[in-house]
Design a protein around this motif. Structure first.
Motif, mmCIF file in Angstrom:
data_model
loop_
_atom_site.group_PDB
_atom_site.id
_atom_site.type_symbol
_atom_site.label_atom_id
_atom_site.label_comp_id
_atom_site.label_asym_id
_atom_site.label_seq_id
_atom_site.Cartn_x
_atom_site.Cartn_y
_atom_site.Cartn_z
ATOM 1 N N LYS A 1 22.513 31.035 -26.430
ATOM 2 C CA LYS A 1 20.896 30.568 -27.204
ATOM 3 C C LYS A 1 20.537 29.668 -26.294
ATOM 4 C CE LYS A 1 21.465 30.912 -31.776
ATOM 5 N NZ LYS A 1 21.626 30.455 -33.528
ATOM 6 N N ARG A 2 21.282 29.287 -25.612
ATOM 7 C CA ARG A 2 20.717 28.352 -25.032
ATOM 8 C C ARG A 2 19.806 28.766 -23.723
ATOM 9 N NH1 ARG A 2 25.224 24.767 -22.679
ATOM 10 N NH2 ARG A 2 25.481 24.166 -25.156
ATOM 11 N N ILE A 3 20.276 29.874 -23.098
ATOM 12 C CA ILE A 3 19.633 30.648 -22.303
ATOM 13 C C ILE A 3 19.219 31.882 -22.260
ATOM 14 C CG2 ILE A 3 21.338 30.376 -20.733
ATOM 15 C CD1 ILE A 3 22.362 32.774 -20.824
ATOM 16 N N LEU A 4 18.650 32.133 -23.480
ATOM 17 C CA LEU A 4 18.235 33.201 -23.428
ATOM 18 C C LEU A 4 16.824 32.334 -24.481
ATOM 19 C CD1 LEU A 4 20.330 35.889 -26.412
ATOM 20 C CD2 LEU A 4 18.845 36.430 -24.290
ATOM 21 N N VAL A 5 16.572 31.595 -25.425
ATOM 22 C CA VAL A 5 15.369 31.239 -25.560
ATOM 23 C C VAL A 5 14.947 30.276 -23.974
ATOM 24 C CG1 VAL A 5 13.837 29.189 -26.457
ATOM 25 C CG2 VAL A 5 16.131 30.547 -27.849
ATOM 26 N N THR A 6 13.099 31.171 -23.822
ATOM 27 C CA THR A 6 12.952 30.485 -23.091
ATOM 28 C C THR A 6 12.505 28.958 -22.753
ATOM 29 O OG1 THR A 6 11.438 32.784 -22.433
ATOM 30 C CG2 THR A 6 10.332 30.859 -21.370
ATOM 31 N N GLU A 7 12.263 28.349 -23.840
ATOM 32 C CA GLU A 7 11.815 27.034 -23.737
ATOM 33 C C GLU A 7 13.264 26.284 -23.526
ATOM 34 O OE1 GLU A 7 11.167 29.421 -26.198
ATOM 35 O OE2 GLU A 7 8.539 28.879 -25.862
ATOM 36 N N ASN A 8 14.549 26.919 -23.837
ATOM 37 C CA ASN A 8 15.540 26.036 -23.708
ATOM 38 C C ASN A 8 15.378 26.566 -21.927
ATOM 39 O OD1 ASN A 8 16.180 25.625 -26.477
ATOM 40 N ND2 ASN A 8 17.033 27.154 -26.128
ATOM 41 N N ARG A 9 15.031 27.233 -21.349
ATOM 42 C CA ARG A 9 15.831 27.278 -20.038
ATOM 43 C C ARG A 9 14.832 25.906 -18.741
ATOM 44 N NH1 ARG A 9 15.449 33.444 -21.146
ATOM 45 N NH2 ARG A 9 13.609 33.639 -19.702
ATOM 46 N N GLN A 10 13.449 26.520 -19.559
ATOM 47 C CA GLN A 10 12.686 25.810 -18.997
ATOM 48 C C GLN A 10 13.129 23.792 -19.121
ATOM 49 O OE1 GLN A 10 9.640 26.166 -17.472
ATOM 50 N NE2 GLN A 10 9.433 24.111 -17.003
ATOM 51 N N ALA A 11 13.888 23.681 -21.244
ATOM 52 C CA ALA A 11 14.427 22.096 -20.876
ATOM 53 C C ALA A 11 15.593 21.833 -19.484
ATOM 54 C CB ALA A 11 14.960 22.410 -22.125
ATOM 55 N N LEU A 12 16.157 23.055 -19.495
ATOM 56 C CA LEU A 12 17.717 22.647 -19.108
ATOM 57 C C LEU A 12 16.997 22.894 -17.271
ATOM 58 C CD1 LEU A 12 19.612 25.751 -19.933
ATOM 59 C CD2 LEU A 12 19.559 23.326 -19.835
ATOM 60 N N ALA A 13 15.905 23.274 -16.625
ATOM 61 C CA ALA A 13 15.040 23.146 -15.514
ATOM 62 C C ALA A 13 14.776 21.842 -15.679
ATOM 63 C CB ALA A 13 14.299 24.019 -15.164
ATOM 64 N N LYS A 14 13.715 21.334 -16.599
ATOM 65 C CA LYS A 14 13.613 19.658 -16.702
ATOM 66 C C LYS A 14 14.161 18.522 -16.679
ATOM 67 C CE LYS A 14 9.553 16.572 -18.578
ATOM 68 N NZ LYS A 14 10.931 16.323 -19.485
ATOM 69 N N TRP A 15 15.227 18.615 -16.960
ATOM 70 C CA TRP A 15 16.672 17.784 -17.997
ATOM 71 C C TRP A 15 17.518 17.996 -16.021
ATOM 72 C CZ3 TRP A 15 18.771 18.265 -22.742
ATOM 73 C CH2 TRP A 15 17.690 18.547 -23.709
ATOM 74 N N ILE A 16 17.414 18.925 -15.434
ATOM 75 C CA ILE A 16 18.232 18.335 -14.164
ATOM 76 C C ILE A 16 17.150 17.831 -13.447
ATOM 77 C CG2 ILE A 16 18.593 20.103 -12.469
ATOM 78 C CD1 ILE A 16 19.486 22.549 -13.654
ATOM 79 N N GLY A 17 16.043 18.298 -12.809
ATOM 80 C CA GLY A 17 14.733 17.797 -12.196
ATOM 81 C C GLY A 17 14.333 16.393 -12.406
ATOM 82 N N GLU A 18 14.314 16.186 -13.659
ATOM 83 C CA GLU A 18 14.927 14.248 -14.085
ATOM 84 C C GLU A 18 15.812 13.416 -13.509
ATOM 85 O OE1 GLU A 18 11.835 14.720 -18.612
ATOM 86 O OE2 GLU A 18 14.216 14.458 -18.375
#
Length: 333
Positions: free
Chosen positions: A307-324
């Motif tokens: 679910k962490r990678i299937l849900v689009t919003e989760n993938r975006q959150a992962l990218a954002k948190w890595i960026g932060e």
């Protein structure tokens, strides 16, 4: 009384005219699957960081949990928000038609250089998970998160290199990302079948670019993967660094702390169990010159981690948190 009545009528008609003009300025738009507010506004040439709050106010009561956009619901945008100055926008076709336009939102990463390496690719799909939607290939989901991260970093004025690329697969907003084999290596072309040759190819690319920018004070390599374990093992995002790299360890630790902070804010009822560990034996960690972090996004065969990678919003959150985490690291240098 007559004068007062005329004044009242004039004011009344002025209000009607202003209301009509305001309505004329409103445009109705409908989100696509996977859209967040930032993506929707950017598509319509609106600076999301300047007008996000106005958008939420204008569309009060039309959002899901955490201000999620709802499919099938039409939203209002004010055409006065649209930025007509094309010079302020940059276009990166690699992100795909729905995400290729972006603006610099701040300069928090100005001077930083990142080498982003999406795991596997080409003839190597990486780990493959089973799901009713179809086979979940590690390289597709790692690449999508990598693209989202790259876009986030560029918006903050960083210089970003995509070591692994795919001209057909921009940022994709669907749950299921079909497997393909057309990824290629930047400046090198086809990705070799042999594992060592593949790793050597991307390592050489990073080191050549690192040498090219040897005068730069801040260069970092980020490798993104999705782990594979037993189907019953649920794992949080975790980070590897080279055992002898103090900068690499601090980079991984900054990311861990950023994820922990975000979990406490957005998932307060769930304990984050990520980790930072040395992994000097990994080829790309052992042989690349810049300080590096190797990220595992979860277990691709575990139902909860999927679910962490299937849900689009989760993938975006992962990218954002890595960026932060990268911003935190850059500020500390």
């Amino acid at each position: 009384m007559l004068i007062a009545s005329k004044a009242f009528l004039n004011l009344f008609f002025l209000v009607l005219v202003l209301k009509a003009q305001a309505q004329d300025n409103i445009q109705w738009v409908e989100p696509k699957s996977g859209d967040g507010i930032l993506h929707l506004l950017t598509r319509y040439k609106i600076d999301p960081h300047e007008y996000k709050k106005d958008f939420i106010t204008l569309n009060k009561g039309k959002f899901g949990k955490n201000q999620a956009l709802l499919i099938g619901v039409k939203y209002k945008i004010d055409q006065g928000w649209i930025t007509s100055n094309e010079e302020e926008w940059r276009v990166y076709p690699i992100f795909g038609p729905d995400h290729e336009r972006l603006r610099i939102v701040d300069h928090s990463l100005q001077g930083a250089i990142f080498y982003l390496v999406a795991g596997h690719g080409g003839p190597d799909p990486g780990a493959v998970g089973k799901h009713p939607l179809g086979s979940l290939c590690e390289d597709e989901y790692a690449y999508d998160v990598t693209l989202r991260l790259a876009r986030w970093l560029i918006e903050r004025d960083a210089l970003v290199y995509f070591v692994i690329r795919d001209n057909d697969d921009g940022i994709r907003d669907g749950r299921y990302l079909p497997c393909d084999k057309d990824e290629y290596a930047y400046t090198r072309g086809p990705i070799p079948r042999n594992q060592i040759a593949r790793l050597r190819q991307r390592t050489n690319i990073v080191n050549e670019l690192y040498k090219k920018h040897r005068g730069s004070k801040y260069q970092r390599m980020v490798a993104i993967h999705v782990d594979s374990r037993s189907t019953n093992e649920n794992v949080d995002v975790f980070f590897y660094h080279h055992g002898n790299s103090k900068r690499g360890k601090r980079l991984a630790t900054d990311m861990l702390n950023t994820f922990d902070k975000n979990y406490k804010e957005f998932q307060p009822n769930r304990t984050y169990r990520g980790s930072v560990k040395p992994r000097s034996g990994l080829y790309i960690m052992k042989n690349t010159n810049p300080a590096a972090v190797f990220i595992e996004l979860g277990n691709i065969v575990n139902h909860r981690d999927q679910k962490r990678i299937l849900v689009t919003e989760n993938r975006q959150a992962l990218a954002k948190w890595i960026g932060e985490g990268l911003v935190k690291n850059y500020k500390g240098k």
